[in-house]
Design a protein around this motif. Structure first.
Motif, PDB file in Angstrom:
ATOM      1  N   VAL A  77     119.370  61.418  18.856  1.00 43.00           N
ATOM      2  CA  VAL A  77     118.613  61.729  18.170  1.00 43.00           C
ATOM      3  C   VAL A  77     117.914  60.153  17.473  1.00 43.00           C
ATOM      4  O   VAL A  77     118.898  59.684  17.008  1.00 43.00           O
ATOM      5  CB  VAL A  77     118.167  63.027  17.478  1.00 43.00           C
ATOM      6  N   VAL A  78     116.616  59.880  17.403  1.00 41.41           N
ATOM      7  CA  VAL A  78     115.975  58.238  16.740  1.00 41.41           C
ATOM      8  C   VAL A  78     115.622  58.542  15.962  1.00 41.41           C
ATOM      9  O   VAL A  78     114.054  59.773  16.112  1.00 41.41           O
ATOM     10  CB  VAL A  78     115.802  56.956  17.871  1.00 41.41           C
ATOM     11  N   GLN A  79     115.747  58.367  15.128  1.00 42.01           N
ATOM     12  CA  GLN A  79     113.947  58.665  14.138  1.00 42.01           C
ATOM     13  C   GLN A  79     113.649  57.330  13.611  1.00 42.01           C
ATOM     14  O   GLN A  79     115.267  56.425  12.887  1.00 42.01           O
ATOM     15  CB  GLN A  79     114.901  59.648  12.800  1.00 42.01           C
ATOM     16  N   ALA A  80     112.788  56.689  13.234  1.00 39.48           N
ATOM     17  CA  ALA A  80     112.522  55.272  13.485  1.00 39.48           C
ATOM     18  C   ALA A  80     111.134  55.631  12.583  1.00 39.48           C
ATOM     19  O   ALA A  80     110.106  56.182  12.387  1.00 39.48           O
ATOM     20  CB  ALA A  80     112.219  55.079  14.738  1.00 39.48           C
ATOM     21  N   GLU A  81     110.885  54.530  11.758  1.00 40.41           N
ATOM     22  CA  GLU A  81     109.804  54.966  10.387  1.00 40.41           C
ATOM     23  C   GLU A  81     109.368  53.981   9.711  1.00 40.41           C
ATOM     24  O   GLU A  81     110.348  52.122   9.183  1.00 40.41           O
ATOM     25  CB  GLU A  81     110.237  55.870   8.814  1.00 40.41           C
ATOM     26  N   TYR A  82     108.513  53.384   9.410  1.00 35.82           N
ATOM     27  CA  TYR A  82     108.090  51.661   8.907  1.00 35.82           C
ATOM     28  C   TYR A  82     106.662  52.143   8.170  1.00 35.82           C
ATOM     29  O   TYR A  82     105.321  52.227   8.522  1.00 35.82           O
ATOM     30  CB  TYR A  82     107.916  50.994   9.580  1.00 35.82           C
ATOM     31  N   PRO A  83     106.581  52.484   6.927  1.00 35.52           N
ATOM     32  CA  PRO A  83     105.652  52.844   6.094  1.00 35.52           C
ATOM     33  C   PRO A  83     105.330  51.486   4.757  1.00 35.52           C
ATOM     34  O   PRO A  83     107.033  51.309   5.003  1.00 35.52           O
ATOM     35  CB  PRO A  83     105.842  54.255   5.328  1.00 35.52           C
ATOM     36  N   GLN A  84     104.135  51.644   4.886  1.00 39.35           N
ATOM     37  CA  GLN A  84     103.969  50.695   3.960  1.00 39.35           C
ATOM     38  C   GLN A  84     102.865  51.126   3.064  1.00 39.35           C
ATOM     39  O   GLN A  84     102.040  52.642   3.930  1.00 39.35           O
ATOM     40  CB  GLN A  84     102.971  49.430   4.872  1.00 39.35           C
ATOM     41  N   ASP A  85     102.233  50.573   1.986  1.00 41.15           N
ATOM     42  CA  ASP A  85     100.739  51.503   1.517  1.00 41.15           C
ATOM     43  C   ASP A  85     100.214  50.731   1.397  1.00 41.15           C
ATOM     44  O   ASP A  85      99.074  50.792   0.056  1.00 41.15           O
ATOM     45  CB  ASP A  85     101.505  51.860  -0.492  1.00 41.15           C
ATOM     46  N   TRP A  86     100.348  48.913   1.380  1.00 44.16           N
ATOM     47  CA  TRP A  86      99.446  48.059   1.031  1.00 44.16           C
ATOM     48  C   TRP A  86      97.966  48.297   1.040  1.00 44.16           C
ATOM     49  O   TRP A  86      96.728  47.701   1.343  1.00 44.16           O
ATOM     50  CB  TRP A  86      99.481  46.831   1.135  1.00 44.16           C
ATOM     51  N   LEU A  87      97.758  49.622   2.222  1.00 43.72           N
ATOM     52  CA  LEU A  87      96.342  49.546   3.019  1.00 43.72           C
ATOM     53  C   LEU A  87      95.520  51.003   2.325  1.00 43.72           C
ATOM     54  O   LEU A  87      94.443  51.437   3.185  1.00 43.72           O
ATOM     55  CB  LEU A  87      95.883  48.721   4.236  1.00 43.72           C
ATOM     56  N   THR A  88      96.381  51.295   1.095  1.00 44.37           N
ATOM     57  CA  THR A  88      95.771  52.550   1.340  1.00 44.37           C
ATOM     58  C   THR A  88      94.673  53.321   0.641  1.00 44.37           C
ATOM     59  O   THR A  88      93.647  53.940   0.829  1.00 44.37           O
ATOM     60  CB  THR A  88      96.619  53.084  -0.271  1.00 44.37           C
ATOM     61  N   GLU A  89      93.933  51.970  -0.068  1.00 43.96           N
ATOM     62  CA  GLU A  89      92.286  51.533   0.007  1.00 43.96           C
ATOM     63  C   GLU A  89      92.252  50.624   1.296  1.00 43.96           C
ATOM     64  O   GLU A  89      92.504  49.540   1.576  1.00 43.96           O
ATOM     65  CB  GLU A  89      91.814  51.597  -1.286  1.00 43.96           C
ATOM     66  N   ALA A  90      90.621  49.862   0.800  1.00 43.29           N
ATOM     67  CA  ALA A  90      90.319  49.329   1.915  1.00 43.29           C
ATOM     68  C   ALA A  90      90.099  47.846   1.437  1.00 43.29           C
ATOM     69  O   ALA A  90      88.994  47.329   1.643  1.00 43.29           O
ATOM     70  CB  ALA A  90      88.111  49.715   1.535  1.00 43.29           C
ATOM     71  N   GLU A  91      91.266  47.526   1.536  1.00 37.19           N
ATOM     72  CA  GLU A  91      91.136  45.789   0.975  1.00 37.19           C
ATOM     73  C   GLU A  91      90.718  45.009   2.229  1.00 37.19           C
ATOM     74  O   GLU A  91      89.779  44.311   1.544  1.00 37.19           O
ATOM     75  CB  GLU A  91      93.135  45.453   1.602  1.00 37.19           C
ATOM     76  N   GLU A  92      90.195  45.732   3.143  1.00 38.95           N
ATOM     77  CA  GLU A  92      89.875  44.629   3.987  1.00 38.95           C
ATOM     78  C   GLU A  92      88.081  44.605   3.666  1.00 38.95           C
ATOM     79  O   GLU A  92      87.076  43.252   4.045  1.00 38.95           O
ATOM     80  CB  GLU A  92      89.732  44.690   5.583  1.00 38.95           C
ATOM     81  N   ALA A  93      87.441  44.902   3.242  1.00 33.67           N
ATOM     82  CA  ALA A  93      86.483  45.221   1.788  1.00 33.67           C
ATOM     83  C   ALA A  93      86.598  44.329   0.904  1.00 33.67           C
ATOM     84  O   ALA A  93      85.513  44.287   0.061  1.00 33.67           O
ATOM     85  CB  ALA A  93      85.939  46.425   2.031  1.00 33.67           C
ATOM     86  N   GLN A  94      87.572  43.650   0.427  1.00 37.76           N
ATOM     87  CA  GLN A  94      88.101  43.330  -0.769  1.00 37.76           C
ATOM     88  C   GLN A  94      88.242  41.492  -0.828  1.00 37.76           C
ATOM     89  O   GLN A  94      88.812  41.237  -0.990  1.00 37.76           O
ATOM     90  CB  GLN A  94      89.059  44.021  -1.500  1.00 37.76           C
ATOM     91  N   ASP A  95      87.969  41.081   0.326  1.00 39.79           N
ATOM     92  CA  ASP A  95      88.155  39.572   0.838  1.00 39.79           C
ATOM     93  C   ASP A  95      89.638  39.541   0.845  1.00 39.79           C
ATOM     94  O   ASP A  95      89.933  37.978   0.474  1.00 39.79           O
ATOM     95  CB  ASP A  95      87.301  39.294  -0.075  1.00 39.79           C
ATOM     96  N   ASN A  96      90.566  40.155   1.442  1.00 39.57           N
ATOM     97  CA  ASN A  96      91.763  39.918   1.553  1.00 39.57           C
ATOM     98  C   ASN A  96      91.654  39.128   3.258  1.00 39.57           C
ATOM     99  O   ASN A  96      92.147  40.868   3.989  1.00 39.57           O
ATOM    100  CB  ASN A  96      92.483  41.000   0.913  1.00 39.57           C
ATOM    101  N   LYS A  97      91.427  38.556   3.842  1.00 42.00           N
ATOM    102  CA  LYS A  97      91.918  38.026   4.423  1.00 42.00           C
ATOM    103  C   LYS A  97      93.621  38.652   5.523  1.00 42.00           C
ATOM    104  O   LYS A  97      93.176  38.758   6.946  1.00 42.00           O
ATOM    105  CB  LYS A  97      92.597  36.526   4.977  1.00 42.00           C
ATOM    106  N   GLN A  98      93.928  38.984   5.076  1.00 41.18           N
ATOM    107  CA  GLN A  98      95.430  39.724   6.165  1.00 41.18           C
ATOM    108  C   GLN A  98      94.703  40.614   6.469  1.00 41.18           C
ATOM    109  O   GLN A  98      95.153  41.072   7.365  1.00 41.18           O
ATOM    110  CB  GLN A  98      96.446  40.118   4.744  1.00 41.18           C
TER     111      GLN A  98
END
Lengths: 382, 382, 382, 382
Positions: free
Chosen positions: C162-183
């Motif tokens: 059994v292999v359990q891999a996970e990679y959670p982040q939270d920085w895109l929880t809201e629409a950052e892309e609409a806030q002039d965040n180039k990343q």
């Protein structure tokens, strides 16, 4: 312990060496709400007698047969108020039926039954009975789980999006069932456990917990069940993807072959406004992150705990409560409900012990997982 | 719960709202070893009555006065086997004396007494009595603490060198005693607590624990007691350096004004061959590092646990036990000892509940800390 | 830093404000193996100039255009040895091609390309080139990840299950892309990122890591990709079930909408003989449980670390190394390989930096996830 | 790395196999602020040559003797801007003096000197010099330590009451100095280390850190130094109680014989309004409890981090920075100060690198500990 004195409890199953029977007895006793007075503790007469005597039961309250016990206790003036059924899964329905039909309240271990058809029959039997049916999905009894449920219901996480549930253990990494381990034997035996092995034994706990905490309904799931230990007859590792009403998605992993995991039930829930994380092995803590703010540690008995947690709390923060106290909370809520029922009162609305319907959902979950897995992981509704 | 039926327990103190009384009652009940049948639960007659009724005691077993209770219960055919004394410290000696002199076993909360002279008198009273005296330094009841003690005794750490004990809390960060908090009131009142505040309430726990686990005798100590909250009459923060027989050294910190600490008792012991670390808030784990090897996580109920821990264990690894179970282990050992005593048998050698002599050591510790601090931290023997 | 002096490095992309460009520059510098001497740091000429000047590049080594840079640097006597390509995904192939064809070594950020067809072309270009191609799946550079890989290869876990891999982040929880965040902008733009959002940006890291550590080949997968943030054009949460060669099974979860998770890449691997657990946010630790024994904490630089970890370690145990050091290990291995290549030597066998083939596998993973999800989670091979 | 190009650095000490020399070189390089161009890397000429060659220094910049290096570099047009002194303690003063008197900036390892009289002379030398003196108490370079300092200065904890500092290690549990371990040899040699062993090597770090973070002045201390390993000539375990200006109290424990501790520097500070906790082995986290509220996890690069932490941060939250980055922050602040000084500007007020006065305080701390311990732990002012 209230001034009214404890309720009288009988037990079916749970003879010497049965892990979960001893747990139920302690849980029933911690708050002084129940006293064990009768038992059909084993289907083997000598073992039933020896177990009853070891527990100090009166001779005439030790039974060889749960049906005989149900009949006689129902007639006794001071007969049992409730019975705890702690047998392997396949005996839950036949035993519960006898007590329910005689108006004796039933506190039953999970999963509800070994088969879906029995589960449906048991729901019917419970609905037709005057008596209560309480299912010991004990993990819902932890105070911080109650708080998590309340926080989510009140919108602390916003719209729910992602639910990650997992429940790995390691005790079946090798073929324990071939080593004369009774716990392992019946749990890996389809005749006694039903179609689910790991998915039934602990997967249902994870499913019940995530359903309880989030309030989400599972609309469909895709499951991949595996059996890794050669010769084992039921699954020992479970992978499930889930889709919930309202669009949330989830994953559930349960395993009994993951070395280094003792009983690592864990629930993580994420929504548009925040996240919650809880782990059964550290049950006094609830991690809460309002999005955009630092993570906070909410503690049972501590400053972050709310009333719903406090009501089920015995000791202050930092004085850890554990598995038995969580289990006892189910028993104590059952006692409160039974006393209300016996008094002809409404059952208080703030009790949240698992019901026969929750048990049916659990068996439906097992059934859906097995069907999905048999269809190569196709999305399966239930 | 054994076939013999529970022992009959009385209680002095522990009326409504008393934290530790409720804890004792649950601890007495968890293993079915005791049943509460009598009480002098408060020195206020109405409160004693109301508390007794709320606990379901028979009317004629509710007393206003512990002496009257001792006299009558000693004469009753079915009188109490043992009494739990859970009053503020200054009442421990007068109450215990009455029961001891009548052969009723005593289970008493810590610290032993409010003064050293009373402590010595109580030791004498206990030694002269047929009855047992058990002190509820409950943290010694944790299974992994027992294992730590055994590992050290067996040489797993080699020669002991350094002991770091700490017990910070934060609930007295502000002047709770001025806010009608009864728990805070008596604990900060020299008349009821004795000369030690924090040092008596929790410093003694840390001292008892380190002594119990390491087996070391404290030869001398240098203490710096502080009172940070304006108007408080006893210490609320305690710094101590310690010198043990054989050359080991230690530090002990206890505080009730350390925000972010709920009940963070922690013990670390280091020797020439390894180290052990344990924290009360995660009591199911013991960290062991044999020098030169990776740190290992030993778990209650898990593969690293030895017999001495298993004997006091109710649930498997990963099913956490907590504060109440550890407390219950003291009660259950007391029950075993009482049954042996009542049967005229030797008390089994594997029982390790704290004794009146341990209680005296605790009061000597308080006394030495106060004397050292008054002498500007001079090294003080005891 | 060796006596040979640093290799000369150019950079494409990574102008002012680009997160990953700065990371590459530090990683290249930590061990003194590279010195940055040239750059086409932005496709906007003014920004390219300003960024180059800010970094202290000589004026004639600041380029507006990566192709011009490749042509000129290849001709310079003291031209760059290698180029780091740190642009958005869609530029990786066109840029890498120009340098590879001129024999300039390429160190390229992940995922390999924005499309599968480009990935295949880039593999071909790399294979036809004399130059090396190094992919910065930086998490494979952590010492304890190298040790985990070695332990598994040597059989410490037995047969993998059994292999359990996970990679959670939270920085895109809201629409950052609409806030002039180039990343956020380019990562949620199909034209620049390709068909995968979260699955491409971080899912590939998790996939690469599990493949690297376990050595397992993914035979098929069932994926459920979701987009939770309204208006977002690519997935922001990824659920995958996996089947590996030899019968092992796995789950992979990656998310950018899981509040409370900063960069919580985690890998757990279980086999018939033991388990391993590692978390990127605490990268100096590796938890190892041989089945039936206590869990052990293996530490970078500490007693449990083996040679393969030590080789990539700069500081002793307890002096934590982090993300940049892990990243630098990829650069340092690249330097060793480049020096060997330049000297006409064999590339040492103990280097394990990710290759263009690993990059292709990552793009195949993205492609398979997207295809599976589009087919309602059907098992999809790749 | 700024457009100005790196400063030119020389090094005294730090030849092959010296742990701290390599650390200084990486720290100097990470941000591109320094380039190593000269060295007197060993007092043994052959080792000085070999070490310089291995580091790629030009032949004429490799010196046998720090004085010769100071003289020649001061005359060179492109001579070093600064020198890093990374010898054993007893050489700090003689070396630093030569560079300071010639106006070459000094970056010196801790403790400042081996004796108090030398420390005072070095303060004088630094005060009389045009050049800067920077002491690498590197733990003050961690971003979350800077934030803790600022939070306390701004009153987040209210009036400070209790400071608990500890710094246990285990690498000297056995007599490493007898095993040809050069690191152990000089650290346990009074001639090279001074009168303090563990107290000088790491106790000073803990003292410096607590002073830096809290801003408290130590008025007096009571110390108990021990030497546990037979034959060792200096202390290997340190217990100290402390009294600060304003009434706060503290404890400091440092040890090199505590098995299971790699480099476990930890600081906890409590005041009337809250508490802060930080651990060097997890340096990216700062735990903050405002009294009466849940504990909060503040993370470097994350939402709880303030500007003072952000200024010294290279990677986002969850991308851990470690020991070398914290060390590099001291070097980068030194570079900023040196550039300002060289330009005739004021040194920016937001730089907080440790100074020669901090170094003197550290040596006074060692001296006071030794004196107190020699006087049986009497409170000793300094």
């Amino acid at each position: 312990m209230t001034g009214q004195g404890p309720l009288k409890l009988g037990m079916v199953g749970g003879g010497n060496d049965a892990f979960i029977g001893a747990v139920h007895r302690i849980a029933a006793r911690i708050d002084g709400e129940f006293t064990l007075v009768a038992g059909a503790l084993s289907s083997t007469p000598e073992r039933a007698q020896a177990s009853g005597a070891a527990l100090g039961l009166a001779e005439d309250r030790i039974y060889d047969d749960f049906k005989a016990m149900a009949i006689r206790e129902a007639r006794l003036k001071e007969g049992i108020d409730a019975v705890a059924i702690v047998t392997p899964n396949h005996m839950h329905y036949p035993a519960a039926r006898e007590f329910l039909k005689r108006g004796i309240h039933v506190i039953c271990d999970k999963p509800l039954t070994a088969t879906l058809s029995e589960a449906k029959k048991l729901v019917k039997a419970a609905q037709e009975s005057e008596a209560l049916f309480v299912l010991t999905h004990n993990y819902t009894g932890y105070p911080m789980i109650r708080q998590a449920r309340q926080m989510i219901a009140e919108g602390a996480l916003g719209d729910l999006r992602v639910v990650q549930a997992e429940y790995p253990q390691d005790w079946l990494t090798e073929a324990e069932e071939a080593q004369d381990n009774k716990q392992a034997e019946w749990r890996t035996d389809p005749a006694r456990s039903g179609a689910g092995g790991c998915v039934g034994d602990i997967g249902t706990h994870a499913f019940n917990l995530l359903s309880f905490v989030t309030g989400l309904k599972t609309e469909s799931l895709a499951a991949d069940l595996q059996t890794f230990v050669p010769g084992r007859r039921l699954d020992d590792n479970v992978h499930v993807m889930m889709r919930f009403n309202g669009g949330a998605r989830g994953m559930l992993w349960s395993s009994q072959v993951a070395p280094g995991n003792e009983n690592a039930l864990k629930l993580r829930v994420y929504g548009s406004k925040g996240g919650l994380e809880w782990a059964q092995e550290d049950p006094n803590y609830l991690w809460f992150t309002p999005f955009g703010e630092p993570k906070r540690l909410l503690t049972r008995g501590g400053v972050g705990a709310t009333g719903v947690a406090e009501r089920l709390t015995r000791t202050p923060g930092g004085h850890p409560e554990g598995y038995l106290e969580g289990f006892a909370n189910i028993y104590s809520e059952a006692a409160t409900a039974i006393r209300a029922k016996n008094a002809g009162d409404h059952i208080p609305a703030d009790l949240h012990f698992p019901t026969v319907e929750d048990g049916l959902a659990g068996v439906q979950f097992i059934d859906a997982c097995v069907r999905s897995s048999n269809r190569n992981g196709a999305w399966t509704s239930f």
